[in-house]
Design an enzyme around this catalytic site. Structure first.
Site, PDB file in Angstrom:
ATOM      1  N   PHE A  94       0.808  -1.213   0.000  1.00  0.00           N
ATOM      2  CA  PHE A  94       0.000   0.000   0.000  1.00  0.00           C
ATOM      3  C   PHE A  94       0.843   1.266   0.000  1.00  0.00           C
ATOM      4  CE2 PHE A  94       0.801  -0.183   4.492  1.00  0.00           C
ATOM      5  CZ  PHE A  94       0.721   1.127   4.932  1.00  0.00           C
ATOM      6  N   THR A  95       2.101   1.194   0.440  1.00  0.00           N
ATOM      7  CA  THR A  95       2.933   2.398   0.525  1.00  0.00           C
ATOM      8  C   THR A  95       3.285   2.973  -0.849  1.00  0.00           C
ATOM      9  OG1 THR A  95       5.022   1.177   0.648  1.00  0.00           O
ATOM     10  CG2 THR A  95       3.905   1.660   2.739  1.00  0.00           C
TER      11      THR A  95
END
Length: 155
Positions: free
Chosen positions: A79-80
């Site tokens: 997700f980063t």
């Protein structure tokens, strides 16, 4: 959807000090699922991953894909990749899809890419993973599905 694609000689992912998956020559693909992603974003990224020509032919020119060579893929949710870093020093992740919906999209992604490629390994969605790799090149390419409709006229 964002994919960070790394050409590797080998890679493995560990969870709690135990190897979950490992591959030899192929690609690590980190997948960042954006809160506006739809099915066509999944399809676009899959097509790019499978057909991106980052492997050399006999003339040492990038002309072969992971599909051409039937190499392995290690797919890791990340997700980063959706981090917003325009201001301040702490990344903001409001563009990342919420975990419940992202898991559904990630599972759909894995299911769809598995229909076209037999050599798929994965991490574990939402887990803290240790990823070890031997990068080849190094070759690291970012593919963003939001770019799919931008004309290629600046070349």
């Amino acid at each position: 959807m964002i994919a960070l694609i790394q050409k590797v000689k080998s890679a493995q992912v560990k969870i709690d000090h135990t190897i979950k998956s490992e591959i030899s020559k192929g690609l690590i693909v980190y997948i960042g699922i954006h809160n506006k992603d739809k099915d066509d974003d999944v399809s676009y990224i899959i097509k790019k991953i499978l057909n991106l020509r980052v492997f050399s032919n006999e003339k040492n020119k990038f002309n072969l894909s992971v599909s051409d060579l039937k190499l392995q893929l290690l797919i890791i949710s990340n997700f980063t990749l959706n981090a917003i870093t325009r201001t301040g020093n702490r990344p903001e992740f409001s563009n990342a899809m919420d975990p419940k919906d992202a898991k559904i999209t990630y599972d759909k992604f894995i299911n769809e890419i598995s229909k076209y490629h037999n050599h798929i390994s994965t991490g574990e969605f939402g887990s803290n993973m240790i990823v070890e790799s031997v990068n080849d090149g190094p070759i690291n390419i970012i593919v963003n599905s939001f770019d799919k409709n931008i004309p290629r006229n600046n070349f």
